[in-house]
Design a protein around this motif. Structure first.
Motif, PDB file in Angstrom:
ATOM      1  N   PRO A  11       1.040  -1.138   0.412  1.00 25.92           N
ATOM      2  CA  PRO A  11      -0.061  -0.474  -0.314  1.00 25.92           C
ATOM      3  C   PRO A  11       0.677   1.345   0.006  1.00 25.92           C
ATOM      4  O   PRO A  11       0.402   2.104  -0.778  1.00 25.92           O
ATOM      5  N   SER A  12       2.073   1.482   0.959  1.00 32.65           N
ATOM      6  CA  SER A  12       3.128   2.389   0.476  1.00 32.65           C
ATOM      7  C   SER A  12       3.433   2.826  -0.495  1.00 32.65           C
ATOM      8  O   SER A  12       3.367   4.034  -0.944  1.00 32.65           O
ATOM      9  N   VAL A  13       3.623   1.965  -0.921  1.00 37.91           N
ATOM     10  CA  VAL A  13       4.412   1.968  -2.839  1.00 37.91           C
ATOM     11  C   VAL A  13       3.280   2.313  -3.567  1.00 37.91           C
ATOM     12  O   VAL A  13       4.191   3.791  -4.706  1.00 37.91           O
ATOM     13  N   LEU A  14       2.188   2.002  -3.475  1.00 37.75           N
ATOM     14  CA  LEU A  14       1.200   2.261  -4.354  1.00 37.75           C
ATOM     15  C   LEU A  14       0.458   3.968  -4.295  1.00 37.75           C
ATOM     16  O   LEU A  14       0.765   4.575  -4.500  1.00 37.75           O
ATOM     17  N   GLY A  15       0.598   3.691  -3.000  1.00 36.47           N
ATOM     18  CA  GLY A  15       0.344   5.692  -2.631  1.00 36.47           C
ATOM     19  C   GLY A  15       1.540   6.517  -3.153  1.00 36.47           C
ATOM     20  O   GLY A  15       1.564   7.848  -3.081  1.00 36.47           O
ATOM     21  N   ILE A  16       2.682   6.273  -2.777  1.00 35.75           N
ATOM     22  CA  ILE A  16       3.858   6.788  -3.367  1.00 35.75           C
ATOM     23  C   ILE A  16       3.698   7.477  -4.840  1.00 35.75           C
ATOM     24  O   ILE A  16       3.826   8.620  -5.404  1.00 35.75           O
ATOM     25  N   LEU A  17       3.385   6.191  -5.803  1.00 34.91           N
ATOM     26  CA  LEU A  17       2.748   6.120  -7.402  1.00 34.91           C
ATOM     27  C   LEU A  17       1.826   7.285  -7.632  1.00 34.91           C
ATOM     28  O   LEU A  17       1.784   8.099  -8.213  1.00 34.91           O
ATOM     29  N   VAL A  18       1.533   7.027  -6.747  1.00 32.50           N
ATOM     30  CA  VAL A  18      -0.644   7.614  -6.977  1.00 32.50           C
ATOM     31  C   VAL A  18      -0.244   9.386  -7.119  1.00 32.50           C
ATOM     32  O   VAL A  18      -0.893  10.370  -7.516  1.00 32.50           O
ATOM     33  N   GLN A 106      -4.835   6.542   2.938  1.00 30.40           N
ATOM     34  CA  GLN A 106      -5.303   7.421   1.738  1.00 30.40           C
ATOM     35  C   GLN A 106      -6.262   5.732   0.994  1.00 30.40           C
ATOM     36  O   GLN A 106      -6.707   6.237   0.290  1.00 30.40           O
ATOM     37  N   LEU A 107      -5.428   4.947   1.029  1.00 28.46           N
ATOM     38  CA  LEU A 107      -5.511   3.663  -0.445  1.00 28.46           C
ATOM     39  C   LEU A 107      -6.949   3.392   0.658  1.00 28.46           C
ATOM     40  O   LEU A 107      -7.814   2.939  -0.264  1.00 28.46           O
ATOM     41  N   TYR A 108      -6.875   3.410   2.136  1.00 28.56           N
ATOM     42  CA  TYR A 108      -8.287   2.697   2.710  1.00 28.56           C
ATOM     43  C   TYR A 108      -9.517   3.803   2.083  1.00 28.56           C
ATOM     44  O   TYR A 108     -10.750   3.048   2.133  1.00 28.56           O
ATOM     45  N   PHE A 109      -9.820   4.843   1.860  1.00 28.31           N
ATOM     46  CA  PHE A 109     -10.712   5.580   1.786  1.00 28.31           C
ATOM     47  C   PHE A 109     -10.783   5.343   0.434  1.00 28.31           C
ATOM     48  O   PHE A 109     -11.640   5.663   0.266  1.00 28.31           O
ATOM     49  N   LEU A 110      -9.874   5.173  -0.608  1.00 26.15           N
ATOM     50  CA  LEU A 110      -9.852   5.284  -1.986  1.00 26.15           C
ATOM     51  C   LEU A 110     -10.258   4.203  -2.403  1.00 26.15           C
ATOM     52  O   LEU A 110     -11.074   4.082  -3.479  1.00 26.15           O
ATOM     53  N   CYS A 111      -9.809   2.750  -1.989  1.00 28.55           N
ATOM     54  CA  CYS A 111     -10.726   2.010  -1.997  1.00 28.55           C
ATOM     55  C   CYS A 111     -12.056   1.893  -1.454  1.00 28.55           C
ATOM     56  O   CYS A 111     -12.627   0.663  -2.307  1.00 28.55           O
ATOM     57  N   ALA A 112     -12.448   2.121  -0.464  1.00 32.16           N
ATOM     58  CA  ALA A 112     -13.894   2.294  -0.112  1.00 32.16           C
ATOM     59  C   ALA A 112     -14.259   3.294  -0.426  1.00 32.16           C
ATOM     60  O   ALA A 112     -15.415   3.582   0.085  1.00 32.16           O
ATOM     61  N   HIS A 113     -14.310   4.199  -1.860  1.00 31.73           N
ATOM     62  CA  HIS A 113     -15.138   5.313  -2.425  1.00 31.73           C
ATOM     63  C   HIS A 113     -16.257   4.715  -2.119  1.00 31.73           C
ATOM     64  O   HIS A 113     -16.457   3.876  -3.029  1.00 31.73           O
ATOM     65  N   PRO A 114     -17.776   5.407  -1.874  1.00 28.09           N
ATOM     66  CA  PRO A 114     -18.862   5.071  -2.203  1.00 28.09           C
ATOM     67  C   PRO A 114     -19.280   4.893  -3.227  1.00 28.09           C
ATOM     68  O   PRO A 114     -20.558   4.586  -3.497  1.00 28.09           O
ATOM     69  N   SER A 115     -18.834   5.628  -4.760  1.00 30.38           N
ATOM     70  CA  SER A 115     -18.823   5.353  -5.475  1.00 30.38           C
ATOM     71  C   SER A 115     -18.719   3.467  -6.244  1.00 30.38           C
ATOM     72  O   SER A 115     -18.824   3.103  -7.466  1.00 30.38           O
ATOM     73  N   LEU A 116     -17.954   3.236  -5.130  1.00 35.65           N
ATOM     74  CA  LEU A 116     -18.170   1.447  -5.655  1.00 35.65           C
ATOM     75  C   LEU A 116     -18.390   0.507  -4.558  1.00 35.65           C
ATOM     76  O   LEU A 116     -19.838   0.885  -4.427  1.00 35.65           O
ATOM     77  N   THR A 117     -19.537  -0.839  -5.482  1.00 37.68           N
ATOM     78  CA  THR A 117     -20.237  -1.422  -4.967  1.00 37.68           C
ATOM     79  C   THR A 117     -19.456  -2.038  -3.921  1.00 37.68           C
ATOM     80  O   THR A 117     -18.376  -2.542  -3.414  1.00 37.68           O
ATOM     81  N   PRO A 118     -19.907  -2.636  -2.408  1.00 37.89           N
ATOM     82  CA  PRO A 118     -19.323  -3.878  -1.536  1.00 37.89           C
ATOM     83  C   PRO A 118     -18.052  -4.550  -2.331  1.00 37.89           C
ATOM     84  O   PRO A 118     -17.317  -4.360  -1.416  1.00 37.89           O
ATOM     85  N   SER A 119     -19.052  -5.071  -2.453  1.00 38.80           N
ATOM     86  CA  SER A 119     -18.335  -5.825  -3.058  1.00 38.80           C
ATOM     87  C   SER A 119     -16.916  -5.959  -4.268  1.00 38.80           C
ATOM     88  O   SER A 119     -15.869  -6.495  -4.097  1.00 38.80           O
ATOM     89  N   SER A 120     -16.978  -4.715  -5.375  1.00 37.89           N
ATOM     90  CA  SER A 120     -15.968  -3.943  -6.041  1.00 37.89           C
ATOM     91  C   SER A 120     -15.270  -3.810  -4.993  1.00 37.89           C
ATOM     92  O   SER A 120     -13.716  -3.789  -4.719  1.00 37.89           O
TER      93      SER A 120
END
Length: 391
Positions: A11-18, A106-120
């Protein structure tokens, strides 16, 4: 190869790239490529003195960031939109230690964005934050790998348009983690244990009593896991479980985390659920369970959530604390189409001595059950009472 290290760094490596300007989907692909390269290089390398291996040993996070960023740039150069992204090529940092900024939250919040369905949201969290492969996630959900790959791809495209600097909703993140935990275990990935690992990770980067409450709840429930099923795979009700098989270490840790969270006087639903689980864990035998206090916690939980499912569980607790007829009276005020309503009614009627009605309701509940193990358990309950009635 330390797989846990790789997954913890993901997650931290992904966050740095973003944060450097890569869109989420491209960054996630680049990080996955870097992880594949790490699997290839880290265990052996071309020679003990190779610079790549030395860099990986000295600073594994920095090594992953460097490799992932180069993979991203390679993909960017080959992309049809190269002209719009040329400025990113000039920003490649010199190899060296990665910055200490932790983007996990931030990645947790991004992955749990309300525009996504729960399964996604769950699938994306397991992939981007948990570091699981698409195949592992597909096996855990018992769906084809291609289906899961499409689900994750759609989720990545959705969140690629979301900025990381917006405030996140902790409640949504916790809900996603709770969904992961409730998936339990299938395939080669223990999702309950994975949810605990991710929640510990979240608790390390955010000081919030509900995060602690959820972690305590998971630990207390997971502590009973070994006693939940018999050797033949059948379900064992809580009242019949061998408490000697409960994990006392997990219970002790969960209770300690819960007590610290409750002391902050910011009660939330996960803390209330954990308090109920702690009361069950604290009872030496089923008969010594403090049902009166459990009812009080269900009252708090109902106030916090206004959930009919909570009120259904409260009816069971009332039946234990004040007698089955009181439980049936509490049940009567609820919608009989609720999941497990009929099973609860069967249990309370059995407690009240009406075995004929209880047997009929157990059989009816079995027909409505979606889980095979639960269906078998309810059918056995119906058969047991019918046998008693013929004697």
């Amino acid at each position: 190869m330390d797989e846990n290290l790789l997954r913890s760094l993901t997650p931290s490596v992904l966050g740095i790239l973003v944060r450097r300007g890569a869109d989420f989907a491209a960054a996630e692909d680049a990080v996955q490529d870097a992880l594949v390269e790490a699997v290839r290089v880290w265990p052996s390398g071309s020679s003990p003195g190779s610079s790549g291996r030395e860099d990986a040993i000295r600073d594994p996070k920095g090594w992953l960031v460097t490799v992932a960023w180069r993979r991203f740039l390679d993909a960017t150069r080959a992309d049809a939109a190269r002209r719009r992204r040329e400025d990113l090529v000039d920003e490649e940092p010199a190899p060296g230690p990665a910055p200490a900024v932790d983007d996990t939250l931030q990645l947790y919040f991004l992955c749990a964005h309300p525009s996504l369905t729960p399964s996604s949201a769950v699938a994306l969290t397991l992939r981007a934050v948990g570091g699981l492969t698409t195949r592992q996630i597909a096996q855990a959900y018992l769906v084809p790998e291609a289906t899961m790959a499409q689900r994750i791809s759609r989720a990545k495209r959705t969140v690629s348009r979301v900025r990381l600097d917006r405030p996140g909703d902790v409640a949504t993140v916790l809900r996603v983690l709770y969904l992961v935990f409730n998936e339990g275990y299938s395939g080669d990935v223990d999702l309950a244990a994975e949810a605990i690992r991710l929640t510990r990770q979240l608790a390390a980067v955010i000081d919030h009593p509900e995060v602690a409450g959820l972690l305590a709840l998971m630990l207390l429930h997971h502590a009973r896991r070994a006693a939940r099923t018999a050797s033949d795979g059948s379900l064992v009700p809580l009242s019949e479980q061998d408490r000697g098989r409960w994990d006392t270490g997990a219970i002790t840790e969960g209770v300690g985390i819960l007590q610290a969270a409750l002391a902050r006087d910011r009660l939330g639903e996960f803390q209330a659920q954990a308090a109920i689980a702690a009361l069950h864990a604290d009872a030496p035998t089923a008969e010594e369970t403090d049902w009166v206090q459990i009812v009080e916690w269900y009252d708090e939980l109902a106030r916090l959530t206004d959930s009919p499912v909570v009120r259904l569980n409260r009816a069971v607790a009332v039946g234990e604390a004040d007698g089955p007829r009181a439980g049936l009276a509490a049940l009567a005020s609820l919608d009989d189409s609720l999941p497990r309503y009929v099973a609860v009614a069967a249990y309370l009627h059995e407690r009240d001595g009406d075995l004929t009605t209880a047997a009929r309701l157990y059989a009816e509940a079995a027909l409505k059950a979606t889980d095979l193990a639960e269906r078998d358990h309810l059918m056995r309950q119906a058969a047991r009472l019918n046998t008693r009635g013929r004697r």
